[in-house]
Design a protein around this motif. Structure first.
Motif, PDB file in Angstrom:
ATOM      1  N   MET A 100       0.843  -1.169   0.000  1.00 12.26           N
ATOM      2  CA  MET A 100       0.000   0.000   0.000  1.00 12.26           C
ATOM      3  C   MET A 100       0.892   1.237   0.000  1.00 12.26           C
ATOM      4  N   PRO A 101       0.969   1.960  -1.142  1.00 13.25           N
ATOM      5  CA  PRO A 101       1.812   3.155  -1.179  1.00 13.25           C
ATOM      6  C   PRO A 101       1.171   4.308  -0.411  1.00 13.25           C
ATOM      7  N   ARG A 102       1.992   5.074   0.220  1.00 12.27           N
ATOM      8  CA  ARG A 102       1.484   6.264   0.886  1.00 12.27           C
ATOM      9  C   ARG A 102       1.935   7.474   0.096  1.00 12.27           C
ATOM     10  N   LEU A 103       1.343   8.600   0.414  1.00  4.15           N
ATOM     11  CA  LEU A 103       1.705   9.822  -0.288  1.00  4.15           C
ATOM     12  C   LEU A 103       3.010  10.336   0.292  1.00  4.15           C
ATOM     13  N   GLY A 104       4.096   9.987  -0.348  1.00  8.15           N
ATOM     14  CA  GLY A 104       5.418  10.383   0.099  1.00  8.15           C
ATOM     15  C   GLY A 104       6.412  10.074  -0.996  1.00  8.15           C
ATOM     16  N   PRO A 105       7.686  10.216  -0.729  1.00 13.09           N
ATOM     17  CA  PRO A 105       8.699   9.932  -1.756  1.00 13.09           C
ATOM     18  C   PRO A 105       8.553   8.510  -2.303  1.00 13.09           C
ATOM     19  N   ILE A 118      10.902  10.511  -6.390  1.00 10.44           N
ATOM     20  CA  ILE A 118       9.931  11.550  -6.719  1.00 10.44           C
ATOM     21  C   ILE A 118       9.340  12.014  -5.402  1.00 10.44           C
ATOM     22  N   GLY A 119       9.395  13.297  -5.127  1.00 14.05           N
ATOM     23  CA  GLY A 119       8.955  13.854  -3.853  1.00 14.05           C
ATOM     24  C   GLY A 119       7.442  13.879  -3.692  1.00 14.05           C
ATOM     25  N   LYS A 120       7.021  14.161  -2.480  1.00 17.44           N
ATOM     26  CA  LYS A 120       5.607  14.176  -2.124  1.00 17.44           C
ATOM     27  C   LYS A 120       4.820  15.202  -2.938  1.00 17.44           C
ATOM     28  N   GLU A 121       5.357  16.405  -3.105  1.00 18.20           N
ATOM     29  CA  GLU A 121       4.645  17.448  -3.838  1.00 18.20           C
ATOM     30  C   GLU A 121       4.457  17.070  -5.305  1.00 18.20           C
ATOM     31  N   LEU A 122       5.515  16.561  -5.929  1.00 15.20           N
ATOM     32  CA  LEU A 122       5.422  16.163  -7.328  1.00 15.20           C
ATOM     33  C   LEU A 122       4.472  14.978  -7.475  1.00 15.20           C
ATOM     34  N   LEU A 123       4.523  14.033  -6.553  1.00 16.75           N
ATOM     35  CA  LEU A 123       3.616  12.890  -6.601  1.00 16.75           C
ATOM     36  C   LEU A 123       2.164  13.342  -6.500  1.00 16.75           C
ATOM     37  N   SER A 124       1.869  14.286  -5.626  1.00 14.42           N
ATOM     38  CA  SER A 124       0.485  14.751  -5.498  1.00 14.42           C
ATOM     39  C   SER A 124       0.018  15.453  -6.776  1.00 14.42           C
ATOM     40  N   ARG A 125       0.911  16.190  -7.443  1.00 18.00           N
ATOM     41  CA  ARG A 125       0.548  16.824  -8.722  1.00 18.00           C
ATOM     42  C   ARG A 125       0.292  15.771  -9.801  1.00 18.00           C
ATOM     43  N   ILE A 126       1.123  14.725  -9.821  1.00 14.33           N
ATOM     44  CA  ILE A 126       0.948  13.648 -10.799  1.00 14.33           C
ATOM     45  C   ILE A 126      -0.399  12.964 -10.592  1.00 14.33           C
ATOM     46  N   LEU A 127      -0.731  12.662  -9.344  1.00 16.70           N
ATOM     47  CA  LEU A 127      -2.003  11.996  -9.051  1.00 16.70           C
ATOM     48  C   LEU A 127      -3.194  12.873  -9.431  1.00 16.70           C
ATOM     49  N   ARG A 128      -3.091  14.176  -9.190  1.00 15.32           N
ATOM     50  CA  ARG A 128      -4.172  15.090  -9.560  1.00 15.32           C
ATOM     51  C   ARG A 128      -4.343  15.115 -11.075  1.00 15.32           C
ATOM     52  N   GLN A 129      -3.229  15.173 -11.826  1.00 11.48           N
ATOM     53  CA  GLN A 129      -3.312  15.172 -13.287  1.00 11.48           C
ATOM     54  C   GLN A 129      -3.872  13.860 -13.808  1.00 11.48           C
ATOM     55  N   ALA A 130      -3.567  12.761 -13.104  1.00  7.51           N
ATOM     56  CA  ALA A 130      -4.028  11.445 -13.521  1.00  7.51           C
ATOM     57  C   ALA A 130      -5.461  11.177 -13.084  1.00  7.51           C
ATOM     58  N   LYS A 131      -6.045  12.099 -12.314  1.00  8.43           N
ATOM     59  CA  LYS A 131      -7.398  11.959 -11.780  1.00  8.43           C
ATOM     60  C   LYS A 131      -7.524  10.731 -10.886  1.00  8.43           C
ATOM     61  N   ILE A 132      -6.520  10.570 -10.018  1.00  6.20           N
ATOM     62  CA  ILE A 132      -6.486   9.473  -9.055  1.00  6.20           C
ATOM     63  C   ILE A 132      -6.650  10.077  -7.667  1.00  6.20           C
ATOM     64  N   SER A 133      -7.652   9.603  -6.937  1.00  2.00           N
ATOM     65  CA  SER A 133      -7.876  10.134  -5.589  1.00  2.00           C
ATOM     66  C   SER A 133      -6.850   9.552  -4.621  1.00  2.00           C
ATOM     67  N   LEU A 134      -6.667  10.242  -3.526  1.00  2.75           N
ATOM     68  CA  LEU A 134      -5.736   9.773  -2.503  1.00  2.75           C
ATOM     69  C   LEU A 134      -6.190   8.428  -1.935  1.00  2.75           C
ATOM     70  N   ASP A 135      -7.502   8.251  -1.759  1.00  3.66           N
ATOM     71  CA  ASP A 135      -8.020   6.971  -1.256  1.00  3.66           C
ATOM     72  C   ASP A 135      -7.694   5.830  -2.213  1.00  3.66           C
ATOM     73  N   THR A 136      -7.887   6.058  -3.506  1.00  8.19           N
ATOM     74  CA  THR A 136      -7.570   5.035  -4.512  1.00  8.19           C
ATOM     75  C   THR A 136      -6.087   4.712  -4.476  1.00  8.19           C
ATOM     76  N   TRP A 137      -5.246   5.723  -4.386  1.00 12.65           N
ATOM     77  CA  TRP A 137      -3.793   5.524  -4.356  1.00 12.65           C
ATOM     78  C   TRP A 137      -3.376   4.695  -3.156  1.00 12.65           C
ATOM     79  N   GLU A 138      -3.922   5.012  -1.996  1.00 16.00           N
ATOM     80  CA  GLU A 138      -3.517   4.319  -0.777  1.00 16.00           C
ATOM     81  C   GLU A 138      -4.094   2.915  -0.677  1.00 16.00           C
TER      82      GLU A 138
END
Length: 72
Positions: A1-6, A50-70
């Motif tokens: 389960m990946p978390r929002l981080g590096p 890849i840092g936390k900030e860049l990862l969050s931007r990538i997920l937003r562009q990919a239309k992936i929610s944080l819940d789905t990612w985790e």
């Protein structure tokens, strides 16, 4: 389960494939992945994570929610 981080680039690609993205394909400056109408550029951090900030931007562009990612 990946978390929002590096995260390593290879792991990011693996998780995006699990979410239905295809690729990575070679573009002009960056590789990219595709899922339906969404085209997502994949950064090349030159041997770093890849840092936390860049990862969050990538997920937003990919239309992936944080819940789905985790839930991966």
């Amino acid at each position: 389960m990946p978390r929002l981080g590096p995260i390593k680039r290879g792991e990011l690609i693996k998780y995006l494939r699990a979410l239905g993205f295809e690729g990575p394909y070679y573009g002009r400056k960056h590789q990219f992945m595709v899922r339906g109408e969404v085209t997502l550029r994949i950064p090349n951090p030159h041997q770093r994570d890849i840092g936390k900030e860049l990862l969050s931007r990538i997920l937003r562009q990919a239309k992936i929610s944080l819940d789905t990612w985790e839930r991966l």
